[in-house]
Design a protein around this motif. Sequence first.
Motif, PDB file in Angstrom:
ATOM      1  N   PHE A   1      27.504  33.968  29.976  1.00 57.97           N
ATOM      2  CA  PHE A   1      26.936  32.890  30.776  1.00 57.97           C
ATOM      3  C   PHE A   1      26.843  32.972  32.295  1.00 57.97           C
ATOM      4  CE2 PHE A   1      31.451  32.409  30.340  1.00 57.97           C
ATOM      5  CZ  PHE A   1      31.867  31.784  31.265  1.00 57.97           C
ATOM      6  N   LEU A   2      27.420  34.015  32.767  1.00 58.95           N
ATOM      7  CA  LEU A   2      27.159  34.324  33.996  1.00 58.95           C
ATOM      8  C   LEU A   2      26.490  35.917  34.246  1.00 58.95           C
ATOM      9  CD1 LEU A   2      30.229  32.669  36.109  1.00 58.95           C
ATOM     10  CD2 LEU A   2      27.901  32.110  35.940  1.00 58.95           C
ATOM     11  N   PRO A   3      25.405  36.026  33.911  1.00 58.04           N
ATOM     12  CA  PRO A   3      24.771  37.178  33.955  1.00 58.04           C
ATOM     13  C   PRO A   3      24.646  37.857  35.187  1.00 58.04           C
ATOM     14  CG  PRO A   3      23.225  35.784  33.371  1.00 58.04           C
ATOM     15  CD  PRO A   3      24.460  34.843  33.623  1.00 58.04           C
ATOM     16  N   GLU A   4      24.536  37.025  36.260  1.00 59.16           N
ATOM     17  CA  GLU A   4      23.892  37.733  37.704  1.00 59.16           C
ATOM     18  C   GLU A   4      25.364  37.887  38.428  1.00 59.16           C
ATOM     19  OE1 GLU A   4      21.236  35.664  39.685  1.00 59.16           O
ATOM     20  OE2 GLU A   4      19.636  35.701  37.963  1.00 59.16           O
ATOM     21  N   GLU A   5      25.652  38.855  38.633  1.00 59.98           N
ATOM     22  CA  GLU A   5      27.079  39.386  39.586  1.00 59.98           C
ATOM     23  C   GLU A   5      26.440  39.191  41.003  1.00 59.98           C
ATOM     24  OE1 GLU A   5      30.102  42.964  39.799  1.00 59.98           O
ATOM     25  OE2 GLU A   5      29.068  42.450  37.909  1.00 59.98           O
ATOM     26  N   GLN A   6      27.397  38.727  41.748  1.00 57.68           N
ATOM     27  CA  GLN A   6      27.285  38.479  43.132  1.00 57.68           C
ATOM     28  C   GLN A   6      28.102  39.651  43.815  1.00 57.68           C
ATOM     29  OE1 GLN A   6      27.486  34.634  44.896  1.00 57.68           O
ATOM     30  NE2 GLN A   6      28.473  35.421  46.810  1.00 57.68           N
ATOM     31  N   PRO A   7      27.962  40.432  44.615  1.00 61.44           N
ATOM     32  CA  PRO A   7      28.733  41.353  45.079  1.00 61.44           C
ATOM     33  C   PRO A   7      29.794  40.814  46.242  1.00 61.44           C
ATOM     34  CG  PRO A   7      26.517  41.799  46.153  1.00 61.44           C
ATOM     35  CD  PRO A   7      26.394  40.868  44.807  1.00 61.44           C
ATOM     36  N   LEU A   8      30.885  41.128  46.068  1.00 56.69           N
ATOM     37  CA  LEU A   8      31.478  40.711  47.155  1.00 56.69           C
ATOM     38  C   LEU A   8      31.439  41.210  48.664  1.00 56.69           C
ATOM     39  CD1 LEU A   8      35.454  40.618  45.558  1.00 56.69           C
ATOM     40  CD2 LEU A   8      33.651  38.604  45.987  1.00 56.69           C
ATOM     41  N   LYS A   9      31.335  40.534  49.602  1.00 58.20           N
ATOM     42  CA  LYS A   9      31.517  40.892  50.963  1.00 58.20           C
ATOM     43  C   LYS A   9      32.775  41.317  51.609  1.00 58.20           C
ATOM     44  CE  LYS A   9      27.285  37.928  52.025  1.00 58.20           C
ATOM     45  NZ  LYS A   9      27.066  36.685  52.939  1.00 58.20           N
ATOM     46  N   VAL A  10      33.968  40.549  51.344  1.00 62.39           N
ATOM     47  CA  VAL A  10      34.960  40.655  51.862  1.00 62.39           C
ATOM     48  C   VAL A  10      35.879  41.566  51.039  1.00 62.39           C
ATOM     49  CG1 VAL A  10      37.228  39.510  53.135  1.00 62.39           C
ATOM     50  CG2 VAL A  10      34.842  38.585  53.239  1.00 62.39           C
ATOM     51  N   THR A  11      35.769  42.740  51.049  1.00 61.16           N
ATOM     52  CA  THR A  11      36.776  43.606  50.043  1.00 61.16           C
ATOM     53  C   THR A  11      37.992  44.212  50.820  1.00 61.16           C
ATOM     54  OG1 THR A  11      35.337  45.357  50.606  1.00 61.16           O
ATOM     55  CG2 THR A  11      34.773  43.902  48.574  1.00 61.16           C
ATOM     56  N   ASP A  12      38.179  43.874  52.054  1.00 61.26           N
ATOM     57  CA  ASP A  12      39.325  44.458  52.697  1.00 61.26           C
ATOM     58  C   ASP A  12      40.563  44.137  52.196  1.00 61.26           C
ATOM     59  OD1 ASP A  12      37.753  45.450  55.547  1.00 61.26           O
ATOM     60  OD2 ASP A  12      36.853  43.600  54.603  1.00 61.26           O
ATOM     61  N   PHE A  13      41.470  45.182  52.285  1.00 60.85           N
ATOM     62  CA  PHE A  13      42.914  45.100  51.947  1.00 60.85           C
ATOM     63  C   PHE A  13      43.212  44.547  50.641  1.00 60.85           C
ATOM     64  CE2 PHE A  13      41.969  42.986  55.853  1.00 60.85           C
ATOM     65  CZ  PHE A  13      42.256  43.792  56.724  1.00 60.85           C
ATOM     66  N   MET A  14      42.381  45.196  49.669  1.00 61.44           N
ATOM     67  CA  MET A  14      42.810  45.056  48.181  1.00 61.44           C
ATOM     68  C   MET A  14      42.420  46.254  47.557  1.00 61.44           C
ATOM     69  SD  MET A  14      40.808  41.724  46.801  1.00 61.44           S
ATOM     70  CE  MET A  14      39.152  41.621  47.830  1.00 61.44           C
ATOM     71  N   THR A  15      43.323  46.495  46.374  1.00 56.67           N
ATOM     72  CA  THR A  15      43.221  47.758  45.609  1.00 56.67           C
ATOM     73  C   THR A  15      41.708  47.485  44.721  1.00 56.67           C
ATOM     74  OG1 THR A  15      44.456  46.784  43.716  1.00 56.67           O
ATOM     75  CG2 THR A  15      45.642  48.101  45.561  1.00 56.67           C
ATOM     76  N   PRO A  16      41.730  48.631  44.107  1.00 54.08           N
ATOM     77  CA  PRO A  16      40.293  48.409  43.119  1.00 54.08           C
ATOM     78  C   PRO A  16      40.390  47.476  42.119  1.00 54.08           C
ATOM     79  CG  PRO A  16      40.585  51.030  43.891  1.00 54.08           C
ATOM     80  CD  PRO A  16      41.708  50.012  44.252  1.00 54.08           C
ATOM     81  N   LYS A  17      42.038  47.604  41.573  1.00 53.17           N
ATOM     82  CA  LYS A  17      41.976  46.625  40.502  1.00 53.17           C
ATOM     83  C   LYS A  17      42.161  45.379  40.993  1.00 53.17           C
ATOM     84  CE  LYS A  17      45.970  45.669  37.352  1.00 53.17           C
ATOM     85  NZ  LYS A  17      46.154  44.165  37.659  1.00 53.17           N
ATOM     86  N   LYS A  18      42.734  45.042  42.139  1.00 52.57           N
ATOM     87  CA  LYS A  18      42.612  43.563  42.825  1.00 52.57           C
ATOM     88  C   LYS A  18      41.152  43.195  42.709  1.00 52.57           C
ATOM     89  CE  LYS A  18      45.486  41.506  42.559  1.00 52.57           C
ATOM     90  NZ  LYS A  18      46.184  40.583  41.828  1.00 52.57           N
ATOM     91  N   MET A  19      40.487  44.248  43.328  1.00 48.56           N
ATOM     92  CA  MET A  19      38.947  43.974  43.854  1.00 48.56           C
ATOM     93  C   MET A  19      38.167  43.339  42.708  1.00 48.56           C
ATOM     94  SD  MET A  19      36.483  46.254  45.922  1.00 48.56           S
ATOM     95  CE  MET A  19      37.631  46.776  46.733  1.00 48.56           C
ATOM     96  N   HIS A  20      38.354  44.201  41.561  1.00 49.86           N
ATOM     97  CA  HIS A  20      37.845  43.859  40.184  1.00 49.86           C
ATOM     98  C   HIS A  20      38.331  42.447  39.578  1.00 49.86           C
ATOM     99  CE1 HIS A  20      36.207  44.146  36.034  1.00 49.86           C
ATOM    100  NE2 HIS A  20      37.426  44.108  35.689  1.00 49.86           N
ATOM    101  N   GLU A  21      39.525  42.055  39.706  1.00 46.38           N
ATOM    102  CA  GLU A  21      40.031  40.850  39.445  1.00 46.38           C
ATOM    103  C   GLU A  21      39.391  39.850  40.152  1.00 46.38           C
ATOM    104  OE1 GLU A  21      44.313  42.533  37.665  1.00 46.38           O
ATOM    105  OE2 GLU A  21      44.077  41.685  39.624  1.00 46.38           O
ATOM    106  N   VAL A  22      39.465  39.810  41.491  1.00 47.74           N
ATOM    107  CA  VAL A  22      39.121  38.704  42.361  1.00 47.74           C
ATOM    108  C   VAL A  22      37.425  38.519  42.196  1.00 47.74           C
ATOM    109  CG1 VAL A  22      38.560  37.973  44.584  1.00 47.74           C
ATOM    110  CG2 VAL A  22      40.931  39.018  43.934  1.00 47.74           C
ATOM    111  N   LYS A  23      36.867  39.862  42.093  1.00 44.18           N
ATOM    112  CA  LYS A  23      35.541  39.610  42.085  1.00 44.18           C
ATOM    113  C   LYS A  23      34.838  38.867  40.953  1.00 44.18           C
ATOM    114  CE  LYS A  23      31.331  42.783  41.657  1.00 44.18           C
ATOM    115  NZ  LYS A  23      30.968  44.245  41.654  1.00 44.18           N
ATOM    116  N   SER A  24      35.462  38.795  39.719  1.00 44.29           N
ATOM    117  CA  SER A  24      35.178  38.311  38.374  1.00 44.29           C
ATOM    118  C   SER A  24      35.862  36.687  38.407  1.00 44.29           C
ATOM    119  CB  SER A  24      35.756  38.878  37.000  1.00 44.29           C
ATOM    120  OG  SER A  24      35.188  40.188  37.000  1.00 44.29           O
TER     121      SER A  24
END
Length: 425
Positions: free
Chosen positions: A99-122
């Motif tokens: 129901f949310l097919p369009e993904e918006q890329p994050l601009k503020v990705t500083d100070f996050m691990t790849p795992k945390k970035m994935h979680e926060v993004k979604s």
Amino acid sequence: MMCTADKVQETLGRTLDFLKEHQNLIDCHVVDFLWNNHWEKLLPVDLRKELDANGGEIIENLQSILSGNCPYKQLREFLTKAKNHSLASFDQAINLEDFLPEEQPLKVTDFMTPKKMHEVKSASRLVSWLCSKSKSPIVVVDAGDGKGYLSSCLAFEYNLPVIGLEANADYQKSAKNRVAKLKKKWKISDREKNYKSMAITVTSDLRIGKISQEAFSMDDEKNFCLSGLHTCGDLAVSCLEIFIRDPYVRYLCNIGCCYNLLSRFPVSTYLANQNFLLSDRAKMLACQSLNRILQGSLPKNSLHFRTFFEQLLKEKYPLKDFEQLGKIKCKNFNEYFKICCEKMHLEPFYSDEEICEKFSKYDRKNLDIFYILRSSIAEAIEAVIILDRILFIIETCRESKVHLVKLFQQDISPRCFAILAEKLP
């Protein structure tokens, strides 16, 4: 797809039957594997015979087997049955992309691990979508804000007023430092007032409106979205109760974790009437992930050392109880044995030569396989915990819609399901 009481109850019933069938396996203490002969006592006979005959090949081809290519009939049936009782197999669960097919890329990705970035993004996509449904001004309240990853993203990227609630002083300090760095780097002065951090322990009687007035000095009527990214133990239940009790908390997005810290289970009337409880060991097991094993994370030497030491200890002192040993750093089993004896105030009851000879005969293969089989049940236990929470909302907040959303990639973040709830007008 909206979750319905009938379907959730039906699924819970089947899953409970499966868990009861394997109750002894779930509730066992793994370090007693050798001493209590779990291999022969706790595994179905036909499965054990197959494992005895093919154990070496199973370990060698573990990646393929856990990916679904299992040529061994009994093992395949066991793993498939366990998988069929996971949340991934619940037919009212939906994926974020549905129901949310369009993904918006994050601009503020500083100070996050790849795992945390994935979680926060979604999670931020989902929470912001929820907030967009509100016809009144809305404030996001993030329970268990931690280091402010999700809340700062919602405030600075999605321009939402957010209150981060965090009782841990160290985490709150880290969140403020991180936010200060984000403000400096990204020059987000127009949105810096969006984020407020408060040192508050979230309980079910929390007054969200009062907190909002303190944070933003706004008295006008507004709606609230209560979010929680990996709320530990009972914090998840408290969030559900706040959503149910407070008429102005109209939206909920909760991703639970740390089931080992859970004391409030079950919470639904339906499951309470089933007289079903989870042992502490079952809750610990629910935290495990078969995906971690798929990525090569078999039991470490520490579990093998502890299990073998338990066998030696019980042989020598079969009637004596000892305190837990805790974590021990060592290079080999001989060193482990000596440290354990010292911690327990025992004289080493075997020589170095005897220990070397005994441990040289130890075959770790069976414990590895046993660990895999037991871990495969973890997702079924998690399913019962989450479905119980969903049913709790349905039972007590009838004017609401509840969804189960697969939010993250499971191989990145095993606690990947979100309970989404919305009160109807």
